[in-house]
Design an enzyme around this catalytic site. Structure first.
Site, short mmCIF file in Angstrom:
data_model
loop_
_atom_site.label_atom_id
_atom_site.label_comp_id
_atom_site.label_asym_id
_atom_site.label_seq_id
_atom_site.Cartn_x
_atom_site.Cartn_y
_atom_site.Cartn_z
N HIS A 1 1.18 -52.79 77.53
CA HIS A 1 1.67 -51.15 77.66
C HIS A 1 1.59 -50.75 76.50
CE1 HIS A 1 4.37 -48.15 79.12
NE2 HIS A 1 4.12 -48.58 80.34
N HIS B 1 -3.53 -46.02 81.36
CA HIS B 1 -3.00 -45.76 80.19
C HIS B 1 -3.94 -45.09 79.29
CE1 HIS B 1 -0.17 -49.51 80.94
NE2 HIS B 1 0.28 -48.63 81.05
#
Length: 174
Positions: free
Chosen positions: A102, A59
């Site tokens: 996330h 990420h």
């Protein structure tokens, strides 16, 4: 996977996901298990499959942090790159710290705020997107801004926070 409990927890979580997928009503819409496949049944087989298929989910973030320039920041509070006119960074790279979830929800929230910032700039300057930096003029620093940042109403702020938390919780459960 530094601790043996890591493998055990991952294995048991995957076994639970398989069990849930084989239970009504979910099994009526699942056509079959694609991965790891029905041939993985013992703990040793699960462990081997996990170790062969485990990878990091990247990420990327924080490389163009929204911080004061003297603290290493790349963009200001209006998402403009320091030292440039009308160049903005609007992605997860502007967050100064990594999220423990996330990146989707906070990045969508950033995009919504960026849209408000840009709309406010052009509505206050009277330019329909001519590329000017607002009614305050520009010295080339990219840091002169007319007006303040757009603010969300209290109800929309709480709704955005609730949505972000719900999405983060949802991604953690899955």
């Amino acid at each position: 996977m530094a601790n043996p409990a890591d493998l055990t927890m991952l294995r048991e979580g995957l076994k639970l996901a398989r069990k849930i997928g084989q239970t009504e009503p979910l099994n009526s819409v699942i056509t079959g298990e694609q991965s790891p496949g029905a041939n993985i049944t013992t703990d040793d087989q699960w462990d081997d499959w996990i170790l062969d298929n485990l990878h990091t989910e990247f990420h990327p973030s924080c490389s163009c942090s929204m911080l004061p320039k003297d603290l290493g920041g790349v963009v200001d509070a209006h998402l403009k790159v320091y030292g440039l006119d009308n160049v903005r960074v609007i992605d997860s790279s502007v967050f100064p710290i990594e999220w423990a979830a996330h990146m989707m929800a906070p990045t969508y929230g950033l995009a919504e705020q960026a849209a408000d910032i840009i709309k406010a700039q052009y509505s206050s300057s009277g330019s329909g997107g001519s590329g000017s930096s607002g009614s305050g003029g520009s010295s080339g620093s990219g840091n002169n801004h007319s007006g303040s940042l757009p603010r969300l109403s209290t109800s929309s702020t709480f709704a955005a926070i609730g949505l972000s938390l719900a999405l983060m919780g949802f991604s953690l459960v899955l």
